[in-house]
Design a protein around this motif. Structure first.
Motif, PDB file in Angstrom:
ATOM      1  N   GLU A  94       6.904  37.284  -6.313  1.00 34.19           N
ATOM      2  CA  GLU A  94       7.897  36.523  -7.085  1.00 34.19           C
ATOM      3  C   GLU A  94       7.261  35.932  -8.341  1.00 34.19           C
ATOM      4  OE1 GLU A  94      12.035  34.980  -7.036  1.00 34.19           O
ATOM      5  OE2 GLU A  94      10.908  36.730  -6.359  1.00 34.19           O
ATOM      6  N   ILE A  95       6.034  35.456  -8.217  1.00 34.85           N
ATOM      7  CA  ILE A  95       5.312  34.957  -9.391  1.00 34.85           C
ATOM      8  C   ILE A  95       5.165  36.076 -10.414  1.00 34.85           C
ATOM      9  CG2 ILE A  95       3.135  34.019 -10.247  1.00 34.85           C
ATOM     10  CD1 ILE A  95       2.765  32.709  -7.474  1.00 34.85           C
ATOM     11  N   GLY A  96       4.789  37.251  -9.943  1.00 33.51           N
ATOM     12  CA  GLY A  96       4.635  38.389 -10.841  1.00 33.51           C
ATOM     13  C   GLY A  96       5.928  38.724 -11.561  1.00 33.51           C
ATOM     14  N   ALA A  97       7.049  38.643 -10.844  1.00 34.16           N
ATOM     15  CA  ALA A  97       8.345  38.928 -11.460  1.00 34.16           C
ATOM     16  C   ALA A  97       8.683  37.902 -12.531  1.00 34.16           C
ATOM     17  CB  ALA A  97       9.438  38.951 -10.390  1.00 34.16           C
ATOM     18  N   ALA A 111       6.522  38.668 -15.597  1.00 39.18           N
ATOM     19  CA  ALA A 111       7.002  39.860 -16.301  1.00 39.18           C
ATOM     20  C   ALA A 111       8.254  39.547 -17.112  1.00 39.18           C
ATOM     21  CB  ALA A 111       7.279  40.986 -15.313  1.00 39.18           C
ATOM     22  N   GLN A 112       9.147  38.747 -16.544  1.00 41.89           N
ATOM     23  CA  GLN A 112      10.365  38.368 -17.263  1.00 41.89           C
ATOM     24  C   GLN A 112      10.055  37.520 -18.487  1.00 41.89           C
ATOM     25  OE1 GLN A 112      12.766  36.504 -14.242  1.00 41.89           O
ATOM     26  NE2 GLN A 112      13.124  38.428 -13.159  1.00 41.89           N
ATOM     27  N   ALA A 113       8.920  36.808 -18.462  1.00 44.81           N
ATOM     28  CA  ALA A 113       8.522  35.974 -19.598  1.00 44.81           C
ATOM     29  C   ALA A 113       7.674  36.753 -20.606  1.00 44.81           C
ATOM     30  CB  ALA A 113       7.739  34.761 -19.102  1.00 44.81           C
ATOM     31  N   GLY A 114       7.494  38.045 -20.344  1.00 43.80           N
ATOM     32  CA  GLY A 114       6.702  38.862 -21.259  1.00 43.80           C
ATOM     33  C   GLY A 114       5.206  38.701 -21.078  1.00 43.80           C
ATOM     34  N   LEU A 115       4.799  38.242 -19.885  1.00 46.36           N
ATOM     35  CA  LEU A 115       3.380  38.070 -19.581  1.00 46.36           C
ATOM     36  C   LEU A 115       2.953  39.146 -18.589  1.00 46.36           C
ATOM     37  CD1 LEU A 115       3.499  34.196 -19.162  1.00 46.36           C
ATOM     38  CD2 LEU A 115       2.441  35.432 -21.071  1.00 46.36           C
ATOM     39  N   ASP A 116       1.683  39.485 -18.614  1.00 45.48           N
ATOM     40  CA  ASP A 116       1.146  40.551 -17.776  1.00 45.48           C
ATOM     41  C   ASP A 116       0.709  39.985 -16.424  1.00 45.48           C
ATOM     42  OD1 ASP A 116      -0.182  42.636 -16.569  1.00 45.48           O
ATOM     43  OD2 ASP A 116      -1.533  43.048 -18.246  1.00 45.48           O
ATOM     44  N   PRO A 117       1.398  40.309 -15.342  1.00 40.45           N
ATOM     45  CA  PRO A 117       1.009  39.775 -14.032  1.00 40.45           C
ATOM     46  C   PRO A 117      -0.408  40.160 -13.627  1.00 40.45           C
ATOM     47  CG  PRO A 117       3.220  40.702 -13.939  1.00 40.45           C
ATOM     48  CD  PRO A 117       2.647  41.099 -15.267  1.00 40.45           C
TER      49      PRO A 117
END
Length: 201
Positions: free
Chosen positions: A133-136, A139-145
Motif C-alpha cells: 500500500e505504501i508503494g501504491a 507511485a501515485q505521487a510520482g515517486l519510485d517505490p
C-alpha cells in the motif's frame, strides 16, 4: 537600515500523529505571516516515547475518545480534510526512514513525499502498515517505490533517523508535533499561536 535575519521554525513530526498532520497544514501559514523559514525535523515518535516514558493518547481510552472530537474541531477550524485512519495504530518506522532518506536526497522530493503520506494517512485512510500500500501511494505521487525501499534499508538513513530522534529528545522533545524557535520548545498543534508570537518577537 539593515533588515533583521529571518527566524527559523523547527517542526518535529511523525506521520503517526494526527496533530502533526494538522500542524503540517497550519505551520506554513504561521511561518509566512511571521516571515520565517521552516526547518522540517522528521523523527520517530516511538523512539521519543521509549526515551521519555511518554505514551500515545490512544493508550488512554478516555483521552483517545476525547481526541477524536478534538481533532475534528481543529480540522474544522483549519478548513482541513481529515478522517481518523481505520487502520490506526500504524508502525511508522519505514515511513519516517523514507522521510529522512528523501530529505537527505532532495528537498522537492521530500516535500512531495511528506504531502503524499500525510494525505494517505489522515485523509484517505490508507493502510500504511502494508508495504504494498505504501508503494501504491508513492507511485501515485510520482515517486519510485524501489528507490524508497532502498533508502529505508540504507544504514546511513537508519542512523540519521536515530540520531535525529535522540537529538530531539536531548533538546526536550517528548512528543509531536513539537516546535522550537531559538531555544524555546512548544508542544502541540494548539501552541502554534505561541510559536507565532515567538517568531515575531
Amino acid at each position: 537600515m539593515q533588515q533583521s535575519a529571518r527566524r527559523t521554525l523547527e517542526f518535529f513530526f511523525d506521520f503517526g500523529s494526527p496533530y502533526s498532520y494538522l500542524a503540517y497544514l497550519e505551520a506554513p501559514r504561521v511561518a509566512q505571516r511571521a516571515g520565517a523559514d521552516i526547518a522540517w525535523r522528521p523523527i520517530l515518535l516511538g523512539g521519543v516515547f521509549k526515551a521519555t516514558g511518554n505514551h500515545s493518547p490512544a493508550e488512554i481510552p478516555a483521552k483517545g475518545r476525547w481526541s477524536k472530537t478534538d481533532l475534528a474541531r481543529w480540522a474544522r477550524k483549519y478548513g482541513a480534510p481529515f478522517r481518523h485512519n481505520p487502520h490506526f495504530p500504524i508502525n511508522t518506522l519505514m515511513l519516517m526512514r523514507a522521510a529522512m532518506g528523501y530529505q537527505r536526497q532532495d528537498e522537492a522530493l521530500f516535500q512531495r513525499y511528506v504531502q503524499a503520506i500525510f494525505q494517505a494517512m489522515w485523509v484517505d485512510g490508507r493502510n500504511l502498515n502494508d508495504p504494498a500500500e505504501i508503494g501504491a501511494v508513492l507511485a501515485q505521487a510520482g515517486l519510485d517505490p524501489r528507490a524508497a525501499l532502498a533508502m529505508i534499508d540504507d544504514p546511513a538513513v537508519k542512523d540519521a533517523l536515530k540520531q535525529a530522534t535522540e537529538a530531539a529528545v536531548a533538546r526536550g522533545v517528548f512528543g509531536v508535533p513539537s516546535f522550537i524557535v531559538g531555544e524555546e520548545l512548544f508542544w502541540g498543534n494548539d501552541r502554534l499561536h505561541f510559536v507565532e508570537e515567538a517568531l515575531t518577537e
